[in-house]
Design an enzyme around this catalytic site. Structure first.
Site, PDB file in Angstrom:
ATOM      1  CE  LYS A   1     -11.068   9.232 -26.572  1.00  0.00           C
ATOM      2  NZ  LYS A   1     -11.424   8.553 -25.309  1.00  0.00           N
TER       3      LYS A   1
ATOM      4  CB  SER B   1     -22.476  12.824 -24.966  1.00  0.00           C
ATOM      5  OG  SER B   1     -21.411  13.720 -25.208  1.00  0.00           O
ATOM      6  CB  THR B   2     -26.122  15.147 -28.156  1.00  0.00           C
ATOM      7  OG1 THR B   2     -26.901  13.987 -28.460  1.00  0.00           O
ATOM      8  CG2 THR B   2     -26.521  16.278 -29.085  1.00  0.00           C
TER       9      THR B   2
ATOM     10  CD  GLU C   1     -25.177   5.427 -32.235  1.00  0.00           C
ATOM     11  OE1 GLU C   1     -25.808   6.131 -31.404  1.00  0.00           O
ATOM     12  OE2 GLU C   1     -24.710   4.316 -31.996  1.00  0.00           O
TER      13      GLU C   1
ATOM     14  CB  CYS D   1     -27.269   5.742 -27.730  1.00  0.00           C
ATOM     15  SG  CYS D   1     -26.657   4.444 -28.786  1.00  0.00           S
TER      16      CYS D   1
ATOM     17  CD  GLU E   1     -28.712   9.441 -24.201  1.00  0.00           C
ATOM     18  OE1 GLU E   1     -27.857  10.323 -24.384  1.00  0.00           O
ATOM     19  OE2 GLU E   1     -28.756   8.374 -24.834  1.00  0.00           O
TER      20      GLU E   1
END
Lengths: 325, 479
Positions: free
Chosen positions: B185, B238-239, B259, B293, B390
């Site tokens: 996706k 994203s985390t 990741e 990132c 971030e």
């Protein structure tokens, strides 16, 4: 982060630091070896990155005219004759006689025994006469001989002197000797401008190039020049980048403007524009003038004129339409 | 800055090269089909104009795609000899190269990144990943995971919008090389190059179902990840979403690699090659508008050179040309979406509120589109949000340190750990620092360099698992 000190204060500070640097041989060595290092990979990457700037249309026409106006049109051959020098001077006056709006070159660069011929041939123009001196290209002679060479060229009317440094002394670490020699040549130049040829191809490392550049500026050189054109590699983009960084740093610490001259191996318009982009983005736009930037070249002018015509006429005419001198 | 008499003329790449179509369809079982979801509108972030309509997947499409991938896995792909799989991968790699210009222009249109980055970094590196993994396909027995490592099955992969095609390559190339089939996706805002990649799969004659591409929003990603037919989940993003995925697959037996975000420290010691450090800092944070990132978003400078370095940095940042991503002279392109621009603006404002000193490049910005001027915050303290969170934009936070130990302590004082940079001329200090930095990648005297042979991945909230190199194969093999 503390605010940076005002420029005037910074300049004073730096100038007194520089005065300390040239106090004696040891402090000169300490100063030169205290300069920040140069990372080879990073420098070459930056040079390659800037070389991909796409310069077209109006920007390209401006670049071509600027490139022409900063050329030191050069002949430095053992076989040089007065006729050859006069032909070169004629081309310097009228690079493209069919298009009188073509700018003149900055200077004609010859051996010292040809300086008088060039001075006569360029009489009444703003074109400078540059003469290589100081036992060019090797620099292997006694200081007295080198100085006599310079005085001879200046007496013949040369406006600019291109000297070579003693690479042997530099590589042996005798920085004081190189410094004093440049100073002595500068004194012998009188009103003539001094370009200091570092012969970067023989200095082997970028760290050495940076040290030699600072040394030349400390000793009073008006220009730092990459090469004699007799040693390979001559001028390269990364070396020129580095020297442009040095004159920018010099301006930042002293307020004085000094010039850079890549010489040797710059043969076509595309290359020339890459160098101009470096001048524009590394040192800054104010360096885009013959006072502060020169190309040492002989065949570059022909290609620039052809490209200039291509830009103006909309088609390519070929080398037979440009004088070969 | 002195006004230049020399303004570079615009040198735009032609958007015709992108061969943009008004609508794109999803790719399932070797065919382009209409999705059951609400169509997505992909816009050009540099002009805010719509680019194309993209059909999106519904939950039943996810089911369909996973079943197609399973069939392909069982019938052809997992039983095919490695050297045969390698041929397909080589073919795909060459087709990416051949269609490189089209992909580069399309990527810049859809994502907003400057053409010189899509052309010189994204697309060549994507091709390199397929070449590299093609080489592994018939040598898996020599990778150190036993004589005959087996594939896992169907991989469900969800990728972000910052490097659309490159992240696709990072995910699909190792999966296929190891004998897995994939359902991928792409991000909601940047699906176009993935669908051109689907055309490339067709061109390469890849068996139907081996690669399936399902455009869609987060709900489709969640459905894919949770689907019981998926054996392996790989996610870059994203985390926050990474944590949701981890919760969703917990206990299911699915293999997972994540990741996630980063807040990398770029440490400049006082003996660094300053001019090149400046280049590395610029490349570390302004590459791809900071949408990286592993961006070097925290600059740690030794106090003794901080003033000099910052001055050089500001002069350099002023020369960055911000604007039309398709112009070959553009250094910094558009922010990918209005939503992302708002996030960057909000975080930068928190920097002002917490007392950091903001410096903004005086470069002109285009009137339309999503743009953010390159920004440097100095006087940043470790406790500020801009030092901890971030930002994912062209915003650099500058902190100082006095001793090497302090630099390491500050660099490691983050919940993330994806990358780090060290700038020094002293080799022993590089080794000393690299041993102590908790980060998946440590660059020395360079930044943001990627290569398919080098494993990439994180620590802590930057995720786990590695992509690339021999280590990256492990994520797609039953070992």
């Amino acid at each position: 982060m503390a605010q940076s000190p005002p420029l005037s204060k910074l300049t004073e500070l730096a100038v007194s630091e520089l005065a300390d640097a040239i106090r004696d041989d040891r402090s000169l060595r300490r100063f030169l070896h205290g300069l920040p290092g140069v990372d080879q990979v990073g420098l070459e990457q930056r040079a390659a990155g800037l070389a991909t700037r796409s310069i077209k249309k109006a920007a390209k026409r401006w670049a071509i005219d600027t490139a022409i106006s900063v050329i030191d049109l050069t002949t430095l051959e053992g076989a040089d004759t007065e006729g050859k020098v006069r032909a070169l001077c004629a081309k310097a006056r009228h690079p493209d006689p069919e298009r009188p709006d073509t700018p003149q070159v900055a200077a004609v660069c010859v051996y010292s025994d040809m300086a008088a011929t060039a001075v006569r041939a360029l009489d009444g123009t703003d074109i400078q006469v540059a003469s290589v001196a100081t036992a060019f290209p090797s620099g292997r002679s006694a200081l007295a001989v080198k100085l006599a060479d310079v005085e001879y060229a200046v007496a013949a009317g040369a406006d600019e002197i291109d000297m070579v440094i003693d690479r042997g002394a530099f590589l042996a670490g005798r920085y004081g000797q190189v410094f004093e020699e440049i100073q002595a040549v500068k004194a012998a130049c009188g009103d003539a401008h001094l370009k200091v040829i570092l012969e970067t191809g023989e200095l082997a490392t970028y760290d050495n190039v940076r040290r030699a550049s600072w040394l030349a500026l400390l000793a009073g050189g008006d220009f730092i020049k990459t090469s004699t054109g007799k040693v390979s590699p001559a001028a390269t983009l990364p070396v020129t980048h580095l020297m442009l960084q040095v004159v920018r740093d010099w301006r930042d610490s002293t307020g004085q403007l000094r010039g850079v001259k890549p010489a040797g191996g710059i043969r076509n318009t595309k290359d020339a524009i890459r160098y101009l982009v470096a001048v524009h983005e590394v040192a800054g736009p104010e360096w885009l003038t013959p006072k502060l930037f020169r190309f040492g070249a002989s065949s570059l002018l022909g290609d620039l004129l052809m490209q200039r015509r291509t830009q103006l006429d909309g088609h390519y005419s070929g080398p037979d339409y440009v004088a070969v001198d | 800055m002195i006004d230049s008499p020399w303004e570079y003329a615009p040198a735009p790449e032609s958007r015709e090269i992108a061969n943009l179509k008004p609508s794109y369809r999803m790719f399932v079982d070797g065919k382009f089909v209409d999705g059951g979801g609400e169509p997505l509108k992909s816009i050009n972030p540099a002009t805010e104009e719509p680019l194309a309509e993209v059909s999106s997947a519904s939950e039943s499409d996810v089911d369909e795609a996973v079943r197609a991938a399973r069939r392909a896995f069982d019938d052809t792909w997992s039983t095919m000899p490695g050297k045969e799989r390698a041929k397909y991968l080589f073919r795909i790699a060459r087709l990416i190269q051949e269609r490189g210009r089209q992909l580069a222009v399309l990527e810049s249109l859809d994502n907003g990144k400057p053409i010189k980055e899509s052309r010189d970094a994204d697309i060549p590196t994507a091709a390199a990943h397929f070449f590299h993994h093609a080489g592994w396909a018939d040598k898996l027995g020599y990778a150190g995971y036993g004589p005959d490592p087996r594939p896992l099955g169907v991989a469900g992969q969800v990728i972000p919008w910052n490097f659309p095609l490159l992240m696709l390559a990072w995910k699909i190339a190792p999966a296929l090389a190891c004998g897995n089939t994939v359902v991928l996706k792409p991000a909601e805002t940047t699906p176009l190059t993935a669908l051109v990649f689907a055309e490339i799969c067709q061109q390469a004659g890849l068996p139907p179902g081996v690669v399936n591409i399902l455009p869609g929003a987060g709900d489709i990603g969640a459905a894919l990840v949770a689907h019981p037919g998926v054996d392996k989940v790989a996610f870059t993003g994203s985390t926050e979403v990474g944590k949701q995925i981890q919760r969703s697959v917990a206990g299911s037996g699915k293999k997972l690699t994540l990741e996630l975000g980063g807040k990398a420290a770029n440490i400049v010691f006082d003996d660094a090659p300053l001019d090149q450090a400046v280049e590395g800092i610029v490349n570390g944070i302004f590459f791809n508008q900071g949408h990286v990132c592993c961006a070097g978003s925290r600059l740690l400078v030794q106090e003794s050179i901080a003033d000099e370095l910052l001055e050089k940095l500001r002069v350099r940042v002023q020369t960055l040309r911000v604007g039309d991503p398709l112009d070959k002279n553009t250094d910094v392109g558009a922010i990918n979406s209005a939503e992302q621009l708002a996030k960057i603006t909000e975080l930068a404002a928190s920097g002002d509120a917490e007392g950091a000193q903001r410096w903004t490049s005086p470069c002109p910005l285009p009137e339309k589109g999503f743009f953010f001027s390159p920004t440097v915050f100095s006087d940043v303290q470790q406790s500020m949000r801009i030092a901890r969170e971030e930002i994912f934009g062209p915003v650099l936070s500058v902190l100082t340190f006095r001793t090497p130990a302090e630099a390491i302590a500050k660099a490691n004082n983050t919940p993330y750990g994806l990358s780090a940079g060290i700038w020094t001329e002293k080799g022993s200090r590089i080794l000393w620092a690299a041993q102590r930095l908790r980060a998946g990648v440590v660059w020395a005297n360079t930044f943001n360099r990627f290569d398919p042979t080098a494993p990439f991945g994180g620590y802590q909230e930057s995720g786990f698992g590695r992509e690339g190199g021999r280590a990256g194969l492990e994520a797609y093999l039953d070992v």
